[in-house]
Structures are given as C-alpha cells and as structure tokens.
Scaffold this motif. Structure first.
Motif: not given
Lengths: 287, 265, 285
Positions: B87-108
């Motif tokens: 995995l490229s580190r960029t995709s790792y960062i983006l995956g991590r961000f998207m995971g957090n973002a998705l959780f934030l959206c679900l919570t909202a």
C-alpha cells in the motif's frame, strides 16, 4: 535476475547532538530464488535497518534496493513479498481471521482465495482454534506465529523476516524452521535476520555477517562447515579393546593406513569442526 | 485504501466510541427540560443546545480520533506491519482519513436525527413563536460536519510532522479556537478603529497573514440561522463548500507528502 | 477476606459521613452570586462556535441568581439584587447571541423598574431590533419605556407604530395614535404589565411582574377613589387618610412592596416603597 538486489546501500541518521551516525556503510547483496539467506549480526549491527530499507520503511541515503527488479520506493515492489517485522504488532482489536482478511484485501486477493489460504496458514501455524479471538488476548508466541501466517497468506515469492524465531517456544521454533525448509523446497526466496547461529546452521543455504553496518562476509553455509573442519575423531576396535583418538586433517590418511596395518577395525570417523558460532565470533572479534 | 478505511472504521467501533456517543446522546433527553428554563424561547433554546451538543461531540471526535489515528499506529508499532503491505503511504493516509470521516458523518447523521426528534418534542411542549426551519437545521448540522472533517485533516497534518500526540491534540484544539475567532479579529483589525492604529504595522500584517492561513471555521457556523430561522445566502454556502474542498485537500496532500518521506524507525 | 473487610469498612464509613454531609448541604445558606463575567471579547473567543449556548448560560445564570433572591424571601427583599452585574451579564449575552429574546425580556423586566436605567434599556432594545427584525416585542418595550418613563411621546409613537406594523395588532396601532395621549400612565402600565406577566415563562420573573401589577391595580383603585371624591366634593382630598375616612376605599389599599401609599401635593398617588422591594422593606416599622 536476483529477486533481492541491494547495491551500495548506505544509511546515515542524525543522532543525538546533530551527529551523523552511519548505520549502513555500503551494503552489496543479492539473493536468488530457492535460496534461504541468513542475515547474522550482533545487536545494533544494522540488520533491522537493512530490512527496513528493503521494505521501503526507511529511505536509503545512497544506493539502490530492488525487490523482483522493482525499486522499493514503489509499493508494487512489495506485491510478492511476505514481511514479518521484528516483534510484530497487529491491530489488536481484530481477530486473526479478520487481520488476514485485511492483508488479503491489501494484496488484492479474491475473497475465496483469502478464505482458503487463510485457513491453510492459520492451521499450519496452529492458530486455527484462536482465529476468532481478538489479537489483544494473544500471547507473544501466538502474535509471532500470526506474523508468519500473514506473511504466508498470499503465497509470495520472497519472504523477508526480521528475527522470525524470537519470542517462540521450542515447538514454535521448530515449526518455523520446518516452514522455511518447505519454502526453499518450493523454490521461494527467504531472507531472515537473526543473531542465533544455530538457526542459520539449521536452515540456511547462505549466510551474511554484518558488523557495524558493513557486510563482513557472505558465504555458503556448507562451505563454511567444510572449511571449518579442524580434524577427525576416529574410533577403532582391536582385540585389546576400543580406542578413540583425534587427528588433524593432514594426518588422517597416515593414521588410517597405520591402523589397517595394525589390524584394527575403524568403527567411526567423524569430522571435528569449528561450529558456526565460533566462526561468527571470530569474524565479529576480528573486526 | 478501502481496506484501511474498513479497518479504521472497525477499530473505532471496536473501541466502543459509538457506545460513548450513545451515552452522551442521552443528554439530548434533558434538552427540553433545560429549554423550559427559558422565558420566551423554549424551542429556540432547545435547538441551540442540541446543535451545540452535536458540535461538541463532533469536536471531541475530530480532536481525539483525528489526533490519535496516525500516532497510535506508530506508537503501537502497527505501521511496520501495515506499511510492509503493498500500500502506498498516501493511500494509507487517505484510508485512515476516510475511515474517520465516515464515522464522523455517521455520528452526525445519528445525532441529527435525534435532534430532529428532540426539537419535535420540545416544539410540541411549548409552541415556538417562529416556525422551526428544518432546512436550516440540516444545513447547520451539515456544515458542522464539514467543519470537523476539516479539523480532522488539520489533526492529520499535525500528526504527520509529530511523533507524539501533544501536537496533534493541542494543535488541533488551538486551530479550532483561533479558526473560530479569526474572522472577528480580521474584521476588527480592518475596522479602522482608533485602538488598531496604535498597533505596529507588522502585527496587523502578521494577523492578516494568519487569517489567510488558518481555516476560517466561523464560516461553517450556521447555528444562529437554524435557531432563529434566518435566511441563509446560497452563494455564501457554495463558497464555503468550495473553500472546504480546497482546504481539506491541501491539508491531506501536505500530510501525504510529509508522511511519504517519513522514516519508520 | 481482608480486601472484603476493608471494602465493608469503607462502605460503612461512607454511610456514616454521607447522611450528615447531605443534611448540611441541604441546609447550607445558598449564596447565589453573580460573580465575575469575562468581557464579551474573551467569551467570544473561548466559546468558539458555542456562542449561543454560552449566551443562554449567562442568561440562565442571572435568572437563577434573581430567582434565588426573590423566591425564598418573596416580597421582603433584604438583600438588594446586584442589578449592575445582572445587566452586565445580559449585555455580554446579547453580544454573543444578539437574537436571544430572553436577554432583552429579562433586562427589560428590571432595568426600567428597579434601576431606572431607561436609556440603557432602550439602547439595548435598539441593538436587538437590528437583529430581531420580525419581533414586535422589542419596539413595544421601547415604546412603553419612552412613553411611561421618558414621556417622549413622539418617540414612543414611532416605536408603537413599528410594533403595530410587525404584529398587526389593533392595540399597538391605537397606542401609536391618539390613545397614547388619552390613557393615563397607570392604565398604560397595567396594560403593559398584564401582557408581560402572561408572557413570562420563568416563575420568579412572572412573580415579580405579578407583584408590580398588583401594586398598580392598587394605585388605580386609589386614583379612582380620588376622582370620585373630587367629583362629589368639588375639591381634591388632602390626604389618603381623608379618602379612607370618606369611605371610598374598602379594603384599605396595601402596597405589596411593603411601603405606604400617600398623596403628593399635586394629587398624584405615590408610595414610600417607590415600587421596589429594598425601599419598601427598609421603611417597614
């Protein structure tokens, strides 16, 4: 083409008080298919630094590092590599099976194959019973075995293992050694680091000794063993009784013919050699 | 990237963060009661409290999830096993961000639905003097979510340059405070008031520079519009969304660039 | 066994302390203080995007402070409330949330009557009108303040007109016109206070309006008796006592603030309490 290709690898860090520390001072090393390579060296010699460079975890200061012909800057170089980090840690909130699913997905494996290979490797590493429990509750040895299992999962060509035997009980060590031998049989390339000479002696085709960031020696293990013969233990029987004696290499044939003349029966001839550990210690101290 | 996203989401749920949110969401039950302490605006106060509670919970998530997401992987040595994968580190960062973002959206989304129910309840108990603008409420929650997603990207940026969690956590809190005040400070400095004129020109210039660098979080605050049913300008919203897209992308790009060069010792 | 015994001892110790502790806390004299409120600039910064809640909290704080003083002592207010701090808090609150009606409503309820800061009250209402453009209450308050306290009838008429336009109610339109001149101050105050009392959601505030309303109803009763006296006798009564003797006042009027009613030389009804608790209580024998 050598699957592991390290050329002129140098790595320096900025240490305390802005001093440059040369961790690797120009390493050249090639490992091919069907070969098990033992990377031997005392603590802090640069074993882990070399392996991390191989995995693209740290950037070389100079030199090139290629896996399967692909520079390690490119994540694609790791596509056919199974990597076992030193003292590995895996997302502890996942179970072993979930972790393998994650790894399989990262390697782009189809779910069916992840399932089959996952079961195979978990059973092989004796983790099948524990597969659904979170990794949080695993013992150190279990985590280490999971590390081996996740490296085996996608059936790669290259295995890079940092201290694969550490943290394992004797049963586990034997199991991992057996697996490495099997991999050699399948024509895979295995590169592992260790500071235990007996492990190298048991499974490796070749060994490299690294001391203070420089490769001191790369040699075939069987040749080292052959070169290391200092003499022979000889057991002979005569009507007077049994007798053992040690002779140097040069005098072996003389002794054998003399014994024959004396009408004694030679029951055992065993080479007496410097073991790898002694050999290793000589190299380390010699530097 | 999706593999990282999925395990990130799984990790957040396994850490019982959602259960924590459910407990905090129990506070919503008290909102109509607290609202009734108001003399003339029970529904308005209920909306204020609900929106602020959502905002507060999202803030906690943005700071603590966003600020520890990358740090935890390094601290617990997960990076070696994960970045050893192809995995490229960029995709790792983006995956991590998207995971957090998705959780934030679900919570909202979850808290937004609860808010609607609470407001309906409060509205039934004490009819408000002005009709409740549901569209404004949704806009307020949506923009709050965007704001905290941006804050997560800021937390990621801090994580990429730091080895501890201090900078990500406290840096993000500071950006949150300053980002909410930057507009007012800027307006004040350019109001031509007498008090400003005695300030050295350098200070004014530095403050103006900061205004353009620091995310303008006040722009995402549509709470008053939701509470008092005021009209919201479409152009303002469109510009804010555009601003959000660009700012968040820049933050993530910087994070990825820095993280790509980082040594995993 | 040992940890168990230790836990048991701790629980017993807790039980032994909690009862007297709770008893003390229940009877402890409550000193509700307004305390220090940071400047609106500081509040704005630290409350980030929770300005609405901070404003609401400030308003609730001042209402609870007021409630704690008014409720238990009812109409014998021994400690005069710190109106200045209450005003400061509410002014900070509207800086944070200029739309909050509670702040304007509450400030109006004490600023004009108790502190006689009519100009400050109207300035605050003007500020609120810039934001709450739809609300007829703010111009209505301002109109009442202008007419009743400042006797600025043209300004009052403007405010009433605005209130009338916003609400469409006949009363305000009338107030804006000739009704304002015709109706006496007492009538105006009673009409206004009746409306305020109905609108108050907070019990302490409503009670304070109710008391004031009661006082003004007594004043109106006195004024009516005074007018009847003048019609019958052809002259103004010299004092309240004369009115009472004349028999036009049963029962004898009572000032809910604890003061004593009297007639000014010009015939106006007044009270020693000046419609505030503090003075009423102080003059009580």
């Amino acid at each position: 083409m050598k699957v592991i290709d390290i050329q002129g690898l140098k790595k320096s860090f900025t240490g305390k008080r802005m001093q440059r520390v040369e961790a690797l001072k120009g390493i050249d090393l090639q490992v091919g298919r069907g070969e098990v390579f033992g990377f031997l060296g005392p603590n802090g010699a640069g074993k882990s630094t070399t392996i991390k460079s191989l995995m693209g975890l740290i950037r070389p200061t100079a030199g090139t590092v290629r896996l399967n012909g692909i520079d390690v800057h490119d994540p694609a170089s790791r596509r056919s590599v199974g990597y076992l980090p030193e003292n590995p840690a895996f997302y502890e909130y996942l179970s072993a099976q979930e972790y393998l699913t994650f790894v399989g997905r990262a390697f782009g494996m189809v779910p069916q194959r992840v399932k089959e290979r996952g079961e195979q490797s978990l059973r092989r590493l004796d983790l099948w019973e524990a597969r659904s429990r979170p990794i949080r509750g695993y013992s150190k040895g279990m985590v280490q075995r999971l590390g081996v299992a996740q490296a085996l999962l996608h059936d790669p060509d290259i295995y890079i293992m940092d201290e694969p035997m550490s943290g394992l009980d004797p049963l586990g060590r034997a199991l991992v050694k057996e697996i490495i031998r099997e991999l050699r049989g399948e024509g895979k390339c295995v590169f592992f680091s260790t500071h235990i000479t007996a492990d190298v002696e048991a499974v490796c085709d070749r060994v490299g000794v690294i001391v203070n960031g420089a490769l001191r020696m790369v040699e075939r293990v069987d040749r080292i063993m052959a070169e290391g013969i200092t003499g022979y233990l000889l057991r002979s029987r005569s009507p007077a009784g049994e007798r053992e004696q040690i002779v140097t290499v040069d005098h072996l044939s003389d002794l054998l013919s003399r014994l024959k003349e004396e009408g004694q029966t030679v029951t055992l001839v065993e080479p007496v050699r410097k073991n790898l550990e002694q050999f290793f210690l000589d190299i380390v101290k010699g530097g | 990237m999706t593999s990282i996203l999925l395990i990130t989401l799984k990790g957040i749920f396994r850490d019982r963060v959602f259960q924590g949110i459910m407990v905090m969401a129990l506070l919503f039950l008290f909102i109509p009661t607290i609202g009734s302490l108001s003399m003339r605006q029970v529904t308005e106060l209920s909306i204020t409290l609900s929106l602020s509670l959502i905002s507060f919970i999202l803030l906690l998530l943005a700071v603590f999830l966003g600020g520890t997401s990358l740090w935890k992987d390094i601290e617990k040595r997960y990076t070696f096993s994960v970045l050893g994968l192809p995995l490229s580190r960029t995709s790792y960062i983006l995956g991590r961000f998207m995971g957090n973002a998705l959780f934030l959206c679900l919570t909202a989304l979850f808290l937004g639905v609860i808010t609607l129910l609470v407001i309906l309840w409060a509205k039934g108990l004490y009819p408000p003097s002005r009709p409740v603008r549901w569209d404004n409420m949704m806009i307020a929650v949506l923009f709050d979510t965007l704001k905290y997603l941006l804050l997560v990207s800021v937390a990621f940026f801090f994580s990429s340059v730091s080895t501890s969690f201090f900078l990500p956590i406290f840096g993000t809190i500071s950006v949150y405070l300053v980002g909410n005040a930057s507009q007012e400070v800027y307006d004040y400095l350019h109001s031509g008031s007498q008090a400003v004129k005695v300030l050295p020109g350098m200070v004014v210039k530095a403050a103006s520079l900061l205004y353009y660098l620091i995310p303008n979080l006040a722009a995402f605050d549509y709470k008053l519009q939701a509470v008092y049913g005021l009209d919201i300008a479409g152009r303002g919203m469109a510009l804010t969304v555009l601003y959000w897209v660009i700012y968040t992308t820049i933050m993530l790009a910087l994070t990825a660039v820095i993280y790509e060069r980082r040594e995993m010792k | 066994m040992k940890p168990f015994a230790f836990t048991l001892i701790l629980i017993l110790a807790y039980l032994a302390v909690i009862i007297p502790f709770a008893d003390y806390q229940r009877t402890r004299p409550v000193v509700e203080k307004m305390g220090y409120v940071p400047t609106p600039q500081v509040l704005k910064f630290v409350s980030a995007d929770h300005k609405g809640v901070t404003a609401a909290a400030l308003i609730l704080k001042s209402m609870m402070y007021f409630g704690a003083i008014v409720e238990p002592q009812f109409n014998t207010l021994k400690v005069p409330p710190d109106y200045q701090s209450m005003y400061g808090t509410l002014a900070a609150a509207v800086k944070l949330d200029p739309y909050n009606m509670d702040a304007y409503y509450f400030a109006q309820s004490f600023l004009v009557w108790d502190v006689h800061e009519v100009k400050a009250a109207n300035a605050m209402l003007e500020y609120g009108m810039k934001y709450r453009k739809w609300d007829f209450m703010l111009p209505l308050f301002a109109g009442f303040n202008s007419a009743y306290f400042l006797k600025d009838y043209s300004k009052a008429a403007q405010y009433y007109k605005r209130a009338g336009e916003l609400s469409g109610a006949e009363l305000f339109v009338n107030l804006a016109g000739r009704y304002l001149w015709q109706s006496g101050r007492t009538e105006q105050a009673i009409a206004y206070l009746t409306m305020m009392e109905k609108g108050a959601g907070n019990e302490a505030v409503r009670r304070s309006f109710r008391i004031r309303l009661q006082a003004f109803r007594e004043v109106r009763r006195l004024e009516e008796a005074r007018d009847r006296f003048r019609a019958a006798e052809g002259r103004a009564p010299k004092s309240l006592e004369e009115l009472i003797r004349w028999g036009a006042l049963t029962p004898i009027p009572r000032d809910p603030y604890g003061g004593r009613f009297y007639l000014e030389p010009d015939g106006q009804v007044a009270t020693t309490s000046k419609f505030t608790h503090a003075l009423g209580a102080a003059r009580k024998p």
